[in-house]
Motif scaffolding. Sequence first.
Motif, short mmCIF file in Angstrom:
data_model
loop_
_atom_site.label_atom_id
_atom_site.label_comp_id
_atom_site.label_asym_id
_atom_site.label_seq_id
_atom_site.Cartn_x
_atom_site.Cartn_y
_atom_site.Cartn_z
N GLN A 25 21.17 5.93 -3.00
CA GLN A 25 22.06 6.31 -4.11
C GLN A 25 23.50 6.26 -3.65
O GLN A 25 23.83 6.70 -2.54
N ARG A 26 24.35 5.74 -4.50
CA ARG A 26 25.80 5.88 -4.34
C ARG A 26 26.36 6.15 -5.74
O ARG A 26 26.32 5.28 -6.61
N GLY A 27 26.82 7.37 -5.97
CA GLY A 27 27.33 7.73 -7.29
C GLY A 27 26.25 7.60 -8.35
O GLY A 27 25.17 8.20 -8.24
N ASN A 28 26.53 6.80 -9.37
CA ASN A 28 25.61 6.62 -10.49
C ASN A 28 24.58 5.51 -10.26
O ASN A 28 23.79 5.21 -11.16
N VAL A 58 20.97 0.62 4.54
CA VAL A 58 22.32 0.84 4.01
C VAL A 58 23.30 1.00 5.17
O VAL A 58 22.92 1.42 6.27
N HIS A 59 24.55 0.65 4.93
CA HIS A 59 25.56 0.74 5.97
C HIS A 59 26.02 2.18 6.20
O HIS A 59 26.40 2.55 7.31
N ASP A 60 26.03 2.97 5.13
CA ASP A 60 26.45 4.37 5.20
C ASP A 60 25.21 5.24 5.04
O ASP A 60 24.58 5.23 3.98
N ARG A 61 24.87 6.01 6.07
CA ARG A 61 23.67 6.84 6.01
C ARG A 61 23.72 7.84 4.87
O ARG A 61 22.70 8.32 4.39
N GLY A 62 24.91 8.15 4.40
CA GLY A 62 25.05 9.06 3.27
C GLY A 62 24.51 8.49 1.98
O GLY A 62 24.32 9.23 1.00
N ASP A 63 24.26 7.17 1.93
CA ASP A 63 23.70 6.54 0.74
C ASP A 63 22.18 6.55 0.73
O ASP A 63 21.56 6.09 -0.23
N SER A 64 21.57 7.03 1.80
CA SER A 64 20.11 7.04 1.91
C SER A 64 19.53 8.33 1.34
O SER A 64 20.00 9.42 1.67
N LEU A 65 18.50 8.21 0.49
CA LEU A 65 17.82 9.37 -0.08
C LEU A 65 16.47 9.60 0.58
O LEU A 65 16.12 10.72 0.93
N GLY A 125 0.81 -1.20 0.00
CA GLY A 125 0.00 0.00 0.00
C GLY A 125 0.84 1.26 0.00
O GLY A 125 2.07 1.23 -0.15
N TRP A 126 0.16 2.38 0.18
CA TRP A 126 0.79 3.69 0.12
C TRP A 126 1.46 4.02 1.45
O TRP A 126 0.97 3.69 2.50
N ASN A 127 2.61 4.69 1.33
CA ASN A 127 3.33 5.10 2.52
C ASN A 127 4.03 6.42 2.25
O ASN A 127 4.60 6.63 1.16
N LEU A 128 3.99 7.31 3.24
CA LEU A 128 4.74 8.56 3.16
C LEU A 128 6.24 8.27 3.26
O LEU A 128 6.65 7.29 3.88
N VAL A 129 7.03 9.14 2.66
CA VAL A 129 8.49 9.05 2.77
C VAL A 129 9.01 10.39 3.29
O VAL A 129 8.35 11.41 3.18
N ARG A 130 10.20 10.35 3.88
CA ARG A 130 10.84 11.59 4.29
C ARG A 130 12.23 11.65 3.66
O ARG A 130 12.90 10.63 3.46
N THR A 131 12.65 12.85 3.33
CA THR A 131 13.93 13.05 2.65
C THR A 131 15.08 12.90 3.63
O THR A 131 15.09 13.53 4.70
N ALA A 132 16.05 12.06 3.27
CA ALA A 132 17.27 11.92 4.06
C ALA A 132 18.36 12.85 3.53
O ALA A 132 19.14 13.42 4.30
N ARG A 133 18.43 12.99 2.21
CA ARG A 133 19.34 13.96 1.60
C ARG A 133 18.85 14.27 0.19
O ARG A 133 18.05 13.53 -0.38
N ARG A 134 19.37 15.33 -0.38
CA ARG A 134 18.96 15.75 -1.71
C ARG A 134 19.66 14.92 -2.78
O ARG A 134 20.78 14.47 -2.59
N SER A 135 18.96 14.76 -3.91
CA SER A 135 19.52 14.01 -5.03
C SER A 135 18.75 14.39 -6.29
O SER A 135 17.56 14.72 -6.21
N PRO A 136 19.38 14.31 -7.46
CA PRO A 136 18.64 14.53 -8.71
C PRO A 136 17.46 13.57 -8.86
O PRO A 136 16.46 13.92 -9.48
N LEU A 137 17.56 12.36 -8.29
CA LEU A 137 16.48 11.38 -8.42
C LEU A 137 15.21 11.84 -7.71
O LEU A 137 14.10 11.54 -8.16
N THR A 138 15.35 12.55 -6.61
CA THR A 138 14.20 12.91 -5.79
C THR A 138 13.88 14.41 -5.87
O THR A 138 13.09 14.92 -5.08
N ALA A 139 14.49 15.11 -6.84
CA ALA A 139 14.25 16.54 -6.98
C ALA A 139 12.77 16.83 -7.22
O ALA A 139 12.08 16.08 -7.92
N ASP A 140 12.30 17.91 -6.63
CA ASP A 140 10.94 18.43 -6.84
C ASP A 140 9.83 17.53 -6.30
O ASP A 140 8.65 17.72 -6.64
#
Length: 200
Positions: free
Chosen positions: A172-175, A151-158, A119-134
Amino acid sequence: MITIVDYGIGNLGSIRNMFRRIGASAQVTSDLEEIGSATKLLLPGVGAFDNAMARINEGGLREVLDRKAGEGVPILGICLGMQLLTSGSEEGQLPGLGWIPGRAHRLPASPRLKVPHMGWNLVRTARRSPLTADLPPDARFYFVHSFAVQVHDRGDSLLRATHGVEFDAAIQRGNIYGAQFHPEKSHRFGMQLLSNFAQI
């Protein structure tokens, strides 16, 4: 052109149709030469982790995907496809592609929360990325899954979401990009995310 990898698992037609709806060129193929010359790849997936990885490991597909990842080609894994990007899953024994360190864990069941999470679920932004823009603050997506990535590195979470436990809804990690939900079933929010990927 977005190349949707056909390895026998995933809602290929509905994903391609959603790209067409937003005006993005997309093809579905299992041909290794076409995958090997792709400028953008989408890795779908539904079902069991080990079955999906076994199919990827067969016939040279794994080698082609590893090469494209190393070349910096944008790759988006959705649903099970996102879990395959990680080191592995509690669901199976085979290692994942290992492009983003992390692991999929079984969601906890309770009288109030059913598994699979459907079903549907709200999400919250962990960091900015072109994938989640707007994406708007009230963005929500359609999920169908029993295992969820941490993920092991929180910096990889969007994006993060909660169903009994908090988990990574997009990474996301890089590409390399991943979305646990089904953007092709998520109406305007999914259209925005796929449009973003088409423009990366």
